[in-house]
Design a protein around this motif. Structure first.
Motif, PDB file in Angstrom:
ATOM      1  N   LEU A 294       0.822  -1.206   0.000  1.00 34.64           N
ATOM      2  CA  LEU A 294       0.000   0.000   0.000  1.00 34.64           C
ATOM      3  C   LEU A 294       0.858   1.259   0.000  1.00 34.64           C
ATOM      4  CD1 LEU A 294      -2.879   1.132   0.163  1.00 34.64           C
ATOM      5  CD2 LEU A 294      -2.684   1.064   2.646  1.00 34.64           C
ATOM      6  N   SER A 295       1.915   1.278   0.814  1.00 30.50           N
ATOM      7  CA  SER A 295       2.774   2.470   0.867  1.00 30.50           C
ATOM      8  C   SER A 295       3.499   2.679  -0.451  1.00 30.50           C
ATOM      9  CB  SER A 295       3.777   2.333   2.014  1.00 30.50           C
ATOM     10  OG  SER A 295       4.642   1.236   1.794  1.00 30.50           O
ATOM     11  N   ARG A 296       3.904   1.602  -1.127  1.00 31.51           N
ATOM     12  CA  ARG A 296       4.562   1.751  -2.426  1.00 31.51           C
ATOM     13  C   ARG A 296       3.589   2.307  -3.461  1.00 31.51           C
ATOM     14  NH1 ARG A 296       6.752  -3.800  -1.503  1.00 31.51           N
ATOM     15  NH2 ARG A 296       8.830  -3.566  -0.556  1.00 31.51           N
ATOM     16  N   GLN A 297       2.358   1.844  -3.436  1.00 27.61           N
ATOM     17  CA  GLN A 297       1.368   2.341  -4.390  1.00 27.61           C
ATOM     18  C   GLN A 297       1.095   3.826  -4.192  1.00 27.61           C
ATOM     19  OE1 GLN A 297      -2.209   0.059  -4.260  1.00 27.61           O
ATOM     20  NE2 GLN A 297      -1.419  -1.562  -5.571  1.00 27.61           N
ATOM     21  N   GLU A 298       0.995   4.254  -2.945  1.00 22.45           N
ATOM     22  CA  GLU A 298       0.679   5.657  -2.682  1.00 22.45           C
ATOM     23  C   GLU A 298       1.819   6.590  -3.024  1.00 22.45           C
ATOM     24  OE1 GLU A 298      -0.464   5.715   1.376  1.00 22.45           O
ATOM     25  OE2 GLU A 298      -2.568   5.231   0.945  1.00 22.45           O
ATOM     26  N   SER A 299       3.047   6.095  -2.977  1.00 18.57           N
ATOM     27  CA  SER A 299       4.193   6.958  -3.259  1.00 18.57           C
ATOM     28  C   SER A 299       4.647   6.895  -4.700  1.00 18.57           C
ATOM     29  CB  SER A 299       5.366   6.576  -2.343  1.00 18.57           C
ATOM     30  OG  SER A 299       5.744   5.228  -2.575  1.00 18.57           O
ATOM     31  N   ALA A 300       4.150   5.930  -5.481  1.00 15.39           N
ATOM     32  CA  ALA A 300       4.604   5.787  -6.866  1.00 15.39           C
ATOM     33  C   ALA A 300       3.924   6.802  -7.758  1.00 15.39           C
ATOM     34  CB  ALA A 300       4.313   4.367  -7.365  1.00 15.39           C
ATOM     35  N   ALA A 301       4.583   7.197  -8.844  1.00 17.78           N
ATOM     36  CA  ALA A 301       3.992   8.099  -9.837  1.00 17.78           C
ATOM     37  C   ALA A 301       2.938   7.350 -10.620  1.00 17.78           C
ATOM     38  CB  ALA A 301       5.078   8.636 -10.771  1.00 17.78           C
ATOM     39  N   PRO A 302       1.806   8.003 -11.008  1.00 16.46           N
ATOM     40  CA  PRO A 302       0.722   7.303 -11.685  1.00 16.46           C
ATOM     41  C   PRO A 302       1.126   6.660 -12.998  1.00 16.46           C
ATOM     42  CG  PRO A 302       0.013   9.460 -10.898  1.00 16.46           C
ATOM     43  CD  PRO A 302       1.492   9.386 -10.716  1.00 16.46           C
ATOM     44  N   ALA A 303       2.020   7.262 -13.749  1.00 18.52           N
ATOM     45  CA  ALA A 303       2.325   6.741 -15.085  1.00 18.52           C
ATOM     46  C   ALA A 303       3.653   5.990 -15.122  1.00 18.52           C
ATOM     47  CB  ALA A 303       2.349   7.877 -16.091  1.00 18.52           C
ATOM     48  N   ALA A 304       4.103   5.551 -13.947  1.00 18.65           N
ATOM     49  CA  ALA A 304       5.408   4.891 -13.923  1.00 18.65           C
ATOM     50  C   ALA A 304       5.348   3.562 -14.648  1.00 18.65           C
ATOM     51  CB  ALA A 304       5.852   4.682 -12.474  1.00 18.65           C
ATOM     52  N   SER A 305       6.299   3.340 -15.535  1.00 15.92           N
ATOM     53  CA  SER A 305       6.482   2.077 -16.265  1.00 15.92           C
ATOM     54  C   SER A 305       5.191   1.539 -16.853  1.00 15.92           C
ATOM     55  CB  SER A 305       7.119   1.029 -15.338  1.00 15.92           C
ATOM     56  OG  SER A 305       6.240   0.703 -14.259  1.00 15.92           O
ATOM     57  N   ALA A 306       4.352   2.407 -17.422  1.00 12.05           N
ATOM     58  CA  ALA A 306       3.129   1.941 -18.081  1.00 12.05           C
ATOM     59  C   ALA A 306       3.495   1.194 -19.361  1.00 12.05           C
ATOM     60  CB  ALA A 306       2.214   3.128 -18.396  1.00 12.05           C
ATOM     61  N   GLU A 307       2.800   0.093 -19.598  1.00 12.14           N
ATOM     62  CA  GLU A 307       3.076  -0.729 -20.778  1.00 12.14           C
ATOM     63  C   GLU A 307       1.800  -1.454 -21.164  1.00 12.14           C
ATOM     64  OE1 GLU A 307       4.772  -4.458 -18.118  1.00 12.14           O
ATOM     65  OE2 GLU A 307       6.117  -3.307 -19.405  1.00 12.14           O
ATOM     66  N   PRO A 308       1.652  -1.842 -22.437  1.00 17.59           N
ATOM     67  CA  PRO A 308       0.468  -2.621 -22.830  1.00 17.59           C
ATOM     68  C   PRO A 308       0.484  -3.987 -22.144  1.00 17.59           C
ATOM     69  CG  PRO A 308       1.586  -1.683 -24.744  1.00 17.59           C
ATOM     70  CD  PRO A 308       2.506  -1.510 -23.586  1.00 17.59           C
ATOM     71  N   VAL A 309      -0.633  -4.309 -21.464  1.00 23.13           N
ATOM     72  CA  VAL A 309      -0.720  -5.555 -20.708  1.00 23.13           C
ATOM     73  C   VAL A 309      -1.912  -6.357 -21.226  1.00 23.13           C
ATOM     74  CG1 VAL A 309      -1.031  -6.596 -18.434  1.00 23.13           C
ATOM     75  CG2 VAL A 309       0.317  -4.491 -18.679  1.00 23.13           C
ATOM     76  N   ASP A 310      -1.671  -7.611 -21.562  1.00 24.94           N
ATOM     77  CA  ASP A 310      -2.739  -8.534 -21.944  1.00 24.94           C
ATOM     78  C   ASP A 310      -3.440  -8.985 -20.663  1.00 24.94           C
ATOM     79  OD1 ASP A 310      -4.407 -10.547 -22.789  1.00 24.94           O
ATOM     80  OD2 ASP A 310      -2.931 -11.520 -24.070  1.00 24.94           O
ATOM     81  N   THR A 425      -7.161   1.477  -4.718  1.00 18.07           N
ATOM     82  CA  THR A 425      -6.134   2.504  -4.933  1.00 18.07           C
ATOM     83  C   THR A 425      -5.415   2.280  -6.257  1.00 18.07           C
ATOM     84  OG1 THR A 425      -5.827   2.751  -2.549  1.00 18.07           O
ATOM     85  CG2 THR A 425      -4.076   3.577  -3.980  1.00 18.07           C
ATOM     86  N   ALA A 426      -5.007   1.047  -6.509  1.00 20.69           N
ATOM     87  CA  ALA A 426      -4.304   0.746  -7.759  1.00 20.69           C
ATOM     88  C   ALA A 426      -5.226   0.910  -8.962  1.00 20.69           C
ATOM     89  CB  ALA A 426      -3.745  -0.677  -7.709  1.00 20.69           C
ATOM     90  N   ALA A 427      -6.498   0.539  -8.818  1.00 25.35           N
ATOM     91  CA  ALA A 427      -7.437   0.651  -9.935  1.00 25.35           C
ATOM     92  C   ALA A 427      -7.679   2.103 -10.316  1.00 25.35           C
ATOM     93  CB  ALA A 427      -8.756  -0.037  -9.572  1.00 25.35           C
ATOM     94  N   LEU A 428      -7.914   2.951  -9.334  1.00 22.62           N
ATOM     95  CA  LEU A 428      -8.204   4.358  -9.629  1.00 22.62           C
ATOM     96  C   LEU A 428      -7.022   5.053 -10.282  1.00 22.62           C
ATOM     97  CD1 LEU A 428     -10.171   5.437  -6.411  1.00 22.62           C
ATOM     98  CD2 LEU A 428     -11.086   4.953  -8.687  1.00 22.62           C
ATOM     99  N   ARG A 429      -5.819   4.632  -9.980  1.00 26.40           N
ATOM    100  CA  ARG A 429      -4.635   5.274 -10.555  1.00 26.40           C
ATOM    101  C   ARG A 429      -4.552   5.065 -12.056  1.00 26.40           C
ATOM    102  NH1 ARG A 429      -0.085   6.299  -7.583  1.00 26.40           N
ATOM    103  NH2 ARG A 429       1.261   5.077  -8.961  1.00 26.40           N
ATOM    104  N   HIS A 430      -5.222   4.054 -12.576  1.00 24.09           N
ATOM    105  CA  HIS A 430      -5.059   3.708 -13.991  1.00 24.09           C
ATOM    106  C   HIS A 430      -6.387   3.618 -14.725  1.00 24.09           C
ATOM    107  CE1 HIS A 430      -0.868   3.019 -13.133  1.00 24.09           C
ATOM    108  NE2 HIS A 430      -1.207   2.221 -12.130  1.00 24.09           N
ATOM    109  N   GLY A 431      -7.402   4.334 -14.201  1.00 24.71           N
ATOM    110  CA  GLY A 431      -8.669   4.439 -14.919  1.00 24.71           C
ATOM    111  C   GLY A 431      -9.567   3.233 -14.824  1.00 24.71           C
ATOM    112  N   LEU A 432      -9.335   2.346 -13.855  1.00 26.06           N
ATOM    113  CA  LEU A 432     -10.203   1.193 -13.641  1.00 26.06           C
ATOM    114  C   LEU A 432     -11.204   1.519 -12.529  1.00 26.06           C
ATOM    115  CD1 LEU A 432      -7.502   0.018 -14.923  1.00 26.06           C
ATOM    116  CD2 LEU A 432      -8.123  -2.133 -13.838  1.00 26.06           C
ATOM    117  N   ARG A 433     -12.303   0.826 -12.525  1.00 25.34           N
ATOM    118  CA  ARG A 433     -13.315   1.042 -11.493  1.00 25.34           C
ATOM    119  C   ARG A 433     -13.787  -0.309 -10.970  1.00 25.34           C
ATOM    120  NH1 ARG A 433     -18.996   1.657 -11.411  1.00 25.34           N
ATOM    121  NH2 ARG A 433     -19.070   1.434 -13.687  1.00 25.34           N
ATOM    122  N   ILE A 434     -13.879  -0.416  -9.635  1.00 25.17           N
ATOM    123  CA  ILE A 434     -14.307  -1.657  -8.986  1.00 25.17           C
ATOM    124  C   ILE A 434     -15.703  -1.456  -8.410  1.00 25.17           C
ATOM    125  CG2 ILE A 434     -13.793  -3.343  -7.186  1.00 25.17           C
ATOM    126  CD1 ILE A 434     -10.883  -2.581  -7.394  1.00 25.17           C
TER     127      ILE A 434
END
Length: 457
Positions: A294-310, A425-434
């Protein structure tokens, strides 16, 4: 609780409304004062000019010893065009001639200018000039009259034409005024949008470029507050990370000691207590790992290492990693993928979303239960459903399950209460919704929970 009374219209709460109210009122008052000043100025000028003309005309007729022939005037000339009415009187007060015989104004006793009213109508007041008596005894008296209603209309028309440019410019001035106030308030709205876009991970300073000088000190103070908040959040994350790192090693050592001690524990009551101790240590290890994640997610930049994921391949990988938990609890895990969406995001963070949802389903499904992962489309949008046949979530707790460390009362599954918080937290950072719902609400049959992740289209 008392109901707040609405503010009166003349005491608006909005700064823009206050500026418009006072400035518009000032413009209207200025326009009214200008119109009144124009009316008074033109009134004095027109009256002075007409009075001088009457005096000149009276003096020119008074110089004659005989009674001159006067051209008769029509009613329209008198009232519409303001023609001068000439009266010739004998020294003893008899009317000798009149250019408009209908005038019922007698010879005034004293020479000079005066206003005379012959009736109550608006057309029955007159401006009259009586010339002084001549030096000869038989010299006729001259009196000049002009319609008072014509004078009023003339003054009003001239004042109106003088104020017409002001009246035409007033709407333009008010429109420019409204535009200036709107542009000033728009810059404040832009600052408000910047503030609304801030969150605990991106507390950047607000730009002072478009901020008015009067508001700049407030924005500067707000930037100082944001800096203090940024430092406080960073200190909090560092504390959580440091505490989790410091706890990881001793708790892992305790786990190893328990593993070595298991063979020496006699069966019976001691073995049961040892199992409880081991479960507690396992839960502490899981909590430490969740805190670090959780602490790593909150401190990471939103667009860090974005890549196409299957997403389909990622789900299969997550299920493979968690099959150990499923086998231990004899849970039947299924996967059904009818679409193959690709999402641009860090693979590790997407794994965090699905790992936590699947782990949550495996923990809450009953022993020997079923967990299904489905990848399909709903109304043209790709979604991932994680479905279990556990007890579900009571409706009154549905909005709280994403809170950190919250666990539904009465649940027996071990956990830290952080899994859903980390996933969201991780979903909202990348445009996903739960979205969570109980199976009965979705007409799935049976009990359990459906955790649906809406992927970006």
């Amino acid at each position: 609780m008392k109901k707040m009374n609405p503010r009166p219209w003349y005491m608006p709460c909005s700064l823009r409304a206050k500026l418009l109210l006072w400035l518009v009122s000032l413009h209207l008052i200025a326009a009214g004062v200008t119109g009144w000043a124009s009316y008074m100025s033109y009134g004095r000028m027109v009256h002075t000019f007409m009075d001088d003309q009457m005096q000149l005309l009276a003096n020119s007729y008074a110089a004659n010893d005989s009674t001159p022939a006067l051209l008769p005037l029509a009613d329209q000339s008198v009232f519409k065009w303001g023609s001068f009415i000439v009266q010739i009187w004998s020294p003893d007060g008899r009317l000798l001639a009149s250019s408009w015989p209908k005038l019922a104004v007698p010879l005034q006793a004293e020479p000079g200018l005066r206003n005379v009213r012959t009736g109550a109508g608006s057309d029955e007041d007159w401006r009259v000039y009586t010339a002084e008596a001549g030096p000869r005894a038989n010299q006729p008296r001259v009196q000049i009259a002009q319609s008072g209603s014509f004078m009023r209309h003339e003054v009003a028309h001239r004042a109106l034409f003088a104020a017409l440019p002001i009246a035409l410019l007033l709407p333009v001035s008010l429109a420019v005024l409204w535009l200036v106030v709107w542009l000033s308030s728009y810059s404040l709205h832009a600052v408000a949008r910047e503030v609304a876009a801030q969150d605990e991970r991106s507390l950047s300073e607000l730009s002072l470029t478009r901020v008015p000088d009067e508001i700049a000190p407030l924005v500067s103070s707000f930037n100082s507050l944001l800096a203090r908040l940024r430092d406080a959040f960073a200190a909090q994350r560092r504390f959580v990370q440091d505490a989790a790192h410091e706890l990881r090693t001793p708790v892992a050592a305790i786990g190893l000691q328990l593993e070595n001690l298991r063979a020496h524990v006699p069966p019976g009551d001691a073995a049961e207590r040892f199992a409880q101790l081991e479960a507690g240590v396992t839960r502490a290890q899981h909590l430490i790992e969740q805190l670090l994640r959780l602490s790593r997610q909150e401190s990471a930049a939103p667009a860090a290492s974005a890549e196409p994921v299957d997403v389909a391949a990622l789900l299969r990988e997550s299920l493979g990693q968690l099959m150990v938990v499923a086998d231990r609890r004899h849970i039947d895990v299924g996967f059904d993928g009818t679409v193959t969406p690709v999402v641009s995001a860090p693979a590790a963070e997407l794994r965090s979303v699905f790992d936590n949802l699947i782990d949550n389903a495996l923990r809450h499904a009953p022993e020997g239960g079923v967990v299904d992962v489905r990848l399909h489309e709903v109304q043209g949008q790709p979604v991932v459903d994680v479905v279990d046949n556990g007890p579900g979530i009571p409706p009154e707790f549905m909005t709280r399950v994403f809170d950190r460390f919250f666990r539904v009362p009465g649940t027996s599954a071990g956990g830290s209460g952080l899994g859903l918080a980390i996933a969201r937290t991780a979903a909202l950072r990348h445009g996903l919704r739960i979205a969570l719902s109980n199976r009965s609400e979705q007409e799935e049959g049976g009990t359990g929970l459906i955790a649906r992740v809406y992927l970006p289209a």
